[in-house]
Design an enzyme around this catalytic site. Sequence first.
Site, PDB file in Angstrom:
ATOM      1  N   LEU A 197       0.914  -1.308   0.073  1.00  0.00           N
ATOM      2  CA  LEU A 197       0.076  -0.091  -0.021  1.00  0.00           C
ATOM      3  C   LEU A 197       0.873   1.241  -0.099  1.00  0.00           C
ATOM      4  O   LEU A 197       1.916   1.340   0.877  1.00  0.00           O
ATOM      5  CB  LEU A 197      -0.989   0.118   1.076  1.00  0.00           C
ATOM      6  N   ASP A 198       0.621   2.210  -0.862  1.00  0.00           N
ATOM      7  CA  ASP A 198       1.372   3.536  -0.831  1.00  0.00           C
ATOM      8  C   ASP A 198       1.608   3.920   0.423  1.00  0.00           C
ATOM      9  O   ASP A 198       0.471   3.839   1.175  1.00  0.00           O
ATOM     10  CB  ASP A 198       0.886   4.298  -2.000  1.00  0.00           C
ATOM     11  N   ARG A 199       2.462   4.770   0.634  1.00  0.00           N
ATOM     12  CA  ARG A 199       2.668   5.352   2.039  1.00  0.00           C
ATOM     13  C   ARG A 199       1.440   6.602   2.292  1.00  0.00           C
ATOM     14  O   ARG A 199       1.214   6.394   3.379  1.00  0.00           O
ATOM     15  CB  ARG A 199       3.946   6.471   1.895  1.00  0.00           C
TER      16      ARG A 199
ATOM     17  N   SER B  65      -1.466   5.961   1.204  1.00  0.00           N
ATOM     18  CA  SER B  65      -2.661   5.124   1.292  1.00  0.00           C
ATOM     19  C   SER B  65      -3.054   4.607   2.613  1.00  0.00           C
ATOM     20  O   SER B  65      -2.068   4.328   3.324  1.00  0.00           O
ATOM     21  CB  SER B  65      -2.919   4.111   0.155  1.00  0.00           C
TER      22      SER B  65
ATOM     23  N   ARG C 114      -0.198   2.365  -7.876  1.00  0.00           N
ATOM     24  CA  ARG C 114      -1.212   3.572  -7.832  1.00  0.00           C
ATOM     25  C   ARG C 114      -2.243   3.564  -8.824  1.00  0.00           C
ATOM     26  O   ARG C 114      -2.626   4.974  -9.171  1.00  0.00           O
ATOM     27  CB  ARG C 114      -0.317   5.047  -7.945  1.00  0.00           C
TER      28      ARG C 114
END
Length: 181
Positions: A43-45, A47, A142
């Site tokens: 999971l992106d930072r 998110s 993303r």
Amino acid sequence: MKKNRTILFNKPFNVLSQFTDADGRETLKDYVSIPDVYAAGRLDRDSEGLLVLTSDGKLQHKLAHPKNKVSKTYWAQVEKIPDMSAITALQKGVELKDGLTKPAKVALIDEPDIWPRTPPVRFRQHIPTQWLSITISEGKNRQVRRMTAHIGHPTLRLVRYRVGNWTIDGINSGEHRMLEL
């Protein structure tokens, strides 16, 4: 033989989906002290939401590898209210720089009853926001953010609600639950 461990973690905003960081940013080690588990996917930072951590290499591969098409549901707070043609475009698939996305399940939803984000999402008095439920079965980098931007509705907040059959129900932000498999 050592028993495999699988953990459902509700990742807060601004936390990296890894256990180490040379720049001293918050990582999984700040929240999870269980040894020998690794993120099955990322999971992106910026998110939030469900991250599955496991010591089971086969499960990690099953969840993370795109060919397995494990579905994931995201709640996306987007700028402005998308019309039906924008929703239909997401449902059919949109053309991104790295190719056409597979069809997604998309619905307008009421604001979910979740934790406040720190820091809060920027608020503009004259631009409404809308929450969407978006279910995809691929994991381009993303992807959900790029999909909503493509239809003219940038994502302001992104929460992964579900991976496969697991959800964040009952797990507060920054907390985790061990699964019995």
